[in-house]
Enzyme design. Sequence first.
Site, PDB file in Angstrom:
ATOM      1  N   LYS A   1       0.835  -1.211   0.000  1.00 43.47           N
ATOM      2  CA  LYS A   1       0.000   0.000   0.000  1.00 43.47           C
ATOM      3  C   LYS A   1       0.868   1.259   0.000  1.00 43.47           C
ATOM      4  O   LYS A   1       2.069   1.190   0.311  1.00 43.47           O
ATOM      5  CB  LYS A   1      -0.907  -0.024   1.235  1.00 43.47           C
TER       6      LYS A   1
ATOM      7  N   HIS B   1      -6.706  -6.968  12.899  1.00 46.02           N
ATOM      8  CA  HIS B   1      -5.423  -6.247  12.913  1.00 46.02           C
ATOM      9  C   HIS B   1      -5.045  -5.901  14.344  1.00 46.02           C
ATOM     10  O   HIS B   1      -5.868  -5.419  15.111  1.00 46.02           O
ATOM     11  CB  HIS B   1      -5.541  -4.972  12.077  1.00 46.02           C
TER      12      HIS B   1
ATOM     13  N   ARG C   1       0.636 -10.703   7.255  1.00 43.15           N
ATOM     14  CA  ARG C   1       0.640  -9.517   6.381  1.00 43.15           C
ATOM     15  C   ARG C   1       1.822  -8.626   6.771  1.00 43.15           C
ATOM     16  O   ARG C   1       1.775  -7.937   7.783  1.00 43.15           O
ATOM     17  CB  ARG C   1      -0.656  -8.708   6.554  1.00 43.15           C
TER      18      ARG C   1
ATOM     19  N   TYR D   1      15.411  30.035   8.258  1.00 35.59           N
ATOM     20  CA  TYR D   1      14.293  30.839   8.751  1.00 35.59           C
ATOM     21  C   TYR D   1      14.262  30.933  10.270  1.00 35.59           C
ATOM     22  O   TYR D   1      14.463  29.928  10.954  1.00 35.59           O
ATOM     23  CB  TYR D   1      12.971  30.227   8.293  1.00 35.59           C
TER      24      TYR D   1
ATOM     25  N   CYS E   1      13.925  23.726   5.060  1.00 38.59           N
ATOM     26  CA  CYS E   1      13.043  24.560   4.244  1.00 38.59           C
ATOM     27  C   CYS E   1      12.286  23.674   3.255  1.00 38.59           C
ATOM     28  O   CYS E   1      12.435  22.460   3.247  1.00 38.59           O
ATOM     29  CB  CYS E   1      13.857  25.604   3.498  1.00 38.59           C
TER      30      CYS E   1
HETATM   31  C1  LIG Z   1      -0.339  -1.670   6.729  1.00 38.70           C
HETATM   32  C2  LIG Z   1      -0.991  -2.900   7.128  1.00 38.70           C
HETATM   33  C3  LIG Z   1      -0.253  -4.071   7.354  1.00 38.70           C
HETATM   34  C4  LIG Z   1       1.248  -4.105   7.361  1.00 38.70           C
HETATM   35  O1  LIG Z   1       1.713  -3.579   8.558  1.00 38.70           O
HETATM   36  P1  LIG Z   1       3.285  -3.547   8.881  1.00 38.70           P
HETATM   37  O2  LIG Z   1       3.346  -3.107  10.285  1.00 38.70           O
HETATM   38  O3  LIG Z   1       3.871  -2.571   7.931  1.00 38.70           O
HETATM   39  O4  LIG Z   1       3.780  -4.926   8.641  1.00 38.70           O
HETATM   40  C5  LIG Z   1      -0.925  -5.234   7.633  1.00 38.70           C
HETATM   41  N1  LIG Z   1      -2.268  -5.254   7.682  1.00 38.70           N
HETATM   42  C6  LIG Z   1      -3.014  -4.147   7.478  1.00 38.70           C
HETATM   43  C7  LIG Z   1      -4.484  -4.225   7.563  1.00 38.70           C
HETATM   44  C8  LIG Z   1      -2.411  -2.931   7.210  1.00 38.70           C
HETATM   45  O5  LIG Z   1      -3.158  -1.847   7.037  1.00 38.70           O
END
Ligand SMILES: *Cc1c(COP(=O)(O)O)cnc(C)c1O
Length: 387
Positions: free
Chosen positions: A37, A167, A223, A267, A319
């Site tokens: 992603k 998750h 994942r 700045y 900057c």
């Molecule tokens: C981004 C994401 C992951 C991967 O997470 P990492 O910590 O980068 O391994 C896995 N599952 C979902 C749903 C995510 O959004």
Amino acid sequence: MPLPLGPAEIVVDLAAIRANARLLRSTAGVPLIAVVKADGYGHGAVASARAAQEGGAEWIGTATVEEALALRAAGIEGPLLCWIGGPETDYAAAADADIDVSVGSLDQLAAVASALAGRDTPARIQLELDTGMSRAGAAPGAWDELFARAAAGERDGVWQVTGIWTHPACADEPDHPANARQERSFRDGIALAGRHGLRPGLRHLANSAATLLRPSARFDAVRCGIALYGLDPAPGRAPALGLRPAMTVRAPLVAVRDLAPGDAVSYGHRWVAEQPTTVGLVPVGYGDGIPRHASAPATSDPATVGIDGKRRPIRGVVCMDQFVVDLAGDRPAIGTEVVLFGPPSAGGPTAQDWAEAAGTINYEIVTRIGGRMTRRYVDSEKGRSER
Ligand SMILES: *Cc1c(COP(=O)(O)O)cnc(C)c1O
């Protein structure tokens, strides 16, 4: 190595992604869903997906349906899962492209059902359960109805429920009680789905941190995003697997000048030379994703860059297009390579070092980098280099 004057570049070593996928796949012992992603966390989604597949990733994962469709359009084949859809999402296109779409609410299930009306082959959906993050996914109170409707759609041939997942909120803190709680809740959800007649083949929970730190969280697949790119999902906690950072960011030094005591930089004059020194100009800034927070006054410990093997701290604020580094009296040639971050072998700091200076996580450092920089792919195993 001297660089031509001109745009700074992001160099991505595809061999590192391939090797990381291989390591993660063998460590997990279950299929790897390589997460690409946000344009592959800044590394390029298509090239990252290909390298991950070469390294043995069975699945590719994206956040949005559009990201998944773009991968298909670029020729990425094989199992592909995405988990964010909204009212405008083209679920029929996803089904046509053989993409697994995750469904995390009753509303979304209804939207998918109406998009699929009239099709004669079942689409592929996976059900996302919220087990304690209060972000996406169906809340426990909605599971019964979600499973009932999902099972009805499966019986009617609208879709096949291919997976069920959740998750973790605290996987980078292995001792956090939420980890066991979420896992228990997920097992309850799987059992409830079973009582509705659902037998999703792919049950998954683990992100990179859980993959490395919590074997019981691996279920049928993991994942992995950040670890695929070679960065540590839980700095100081995860076992050293030998993951290799895939991204190096480099720019040419474009100017060197002398400062006298009292000369102020950038700045707001946030940094003032106390003694004579030399400073160098690096032609990238927050317009290219360099975090301004990694410079004064947001931090007392600014980020550094690597020049000729030495660490050079940022002086004054970053900057939009440039920033200044302290060369402590040295005068490297114009065009000398400035390593902003990369693997330790690149001779500069790491993305993790920048994250610490900016008060953020390594994920944000690599994902936000870009802007006007060019991205170049190399393959340290095959010796090829392309844009
Ligand atoms: C981004 C994401 C992951 C991967 O997470 P990492 O910590 O980068 O391994 C896995 N599952 C979902 C749903 C995510 O959004």
